[in-house]
Motif scaffolding. Structure first.
Motif, PDB file in Angstrom:
ATOM      1  N   THR A 194      -3.022   6.163   0.939  1.00 48.92           N
ATOM      2  CA  THR A 194      -4.448   5.978   1.189  1.00 48.92           C
ATOM      3  C   THR A 194      -5.165   7.311   1.000  1.00 48.92           C
ATOM      4  O   THR A 194      -4.567   8.375   1.121  1.00 48.92           O
ATOM      5  N   VAL A 198       0.876  -1.167   0.000  1.00 50.92           N
ATOM      6  CA  VAL A 198       0.000   0.000   0.000  1.00 50.92           C
ATOM      7  C   VAL A 198       0.911   1.214   0.000  1.00 50.92           C
ATOM      8  O   VAL A 198       1.673   1.432   0.938  1.00 50.92           O
ATOM      9  N   THR A 251     -12.199   3.924   2.616  1.00 48.24           N
ATOM     10  CA  THR A 251     -10.855   4.392   2.269  1.00 48.24           C
ATOM     11  C   THR A 251     -10.399   3.721   0.979  1.00 48.24           C
ATOM     12  O   THR A 251     -10.651   2.543   0.773  1.00 48.24           O
ATOM     13  N   ASN A 252      -9.746   4.488   0.124  1.00 48.57           N
ATOM     14  CA  ASN A 252      -9.090   3.912  -1.046  1.00 48.57           C
ATOM     15  C   ASN A 252      -7.643   3.624  -0.692  1.00 48.57           C
ATOM     16  O   ASN A 252      -6.954   4.480  -0.121  1.00 48.57           O
ATOM     17  N   LEU A 253      -7.169   2.406  -1.010  1.00 50.52           N
ATOM     18  CA  LEU A 253      -5.784   2.013  -0.798  1.00 50.52           C
ATOM     19  C   LEU A 253      -5.103   1.960  -2.168  1.00 50.52           C
ATOM     20  O   LEU A 253      -5.526   1.204  -3.043  1.00 50.52           O
ATOM     21  N   CYS A 295      -2.165   0.770  -4.313  1.00 51.37           N
ATOM     22  CA  CYS A 295      -1.239  -0.339  -4.157  1.00 51.37           C
ATOM     23  C   CYS A 295      -0.335  -0.505  -5.374  1.00 51.37           C
ATOM     24  O   CYS A 295      -0.702  -0.122  -6.488  1.00 51.37           O
TER      25      CYS A 295
END
Length: 85
Positions: free
Chosen positions: A16, A13, A24-26, A28
């Protein structure tokens, strides 16, 4: 939390973005240099299995605060009369 790329390798990750209190958007990136896939996982809160102790303690305290003194004392006396396990 372990994140895997679609290729099966571990992913990291990188950052964020908080979308709301529960979403939440992670952002990656795959750790396999031959893959190089970057992707976004959306993580959200679903439900509690065991509510946080602080929340339940606060609710109990609020209920006790709103009880009249007589009812509160009756409740405490009933609690004190229950044998300990």
């Amino acid at each position: 939390m372990a994140v895997k790329c679609l290729c099966g390798a571990k992913a990291r990750v990188r950052s964020t973005k908080l979308l709301s209190e529960q979403v939440t958007n992670l952002y990656c990136a795959c750790s396999d240099v031959f893959c190089g896939h970057t992707f976004v996982i959306t993580q959200s809160f679903s439900h509690s299995i065991n509510p946080a102790k602080q929340a339940s303690d606060g609710a109990v305290f609020e209920l006790l605060q709103n009880m009249c003194e007589k009812d509160r004392m009756q409740l405490f006396n009933r609690f004190l009369s229950v044998p300990a396990n």
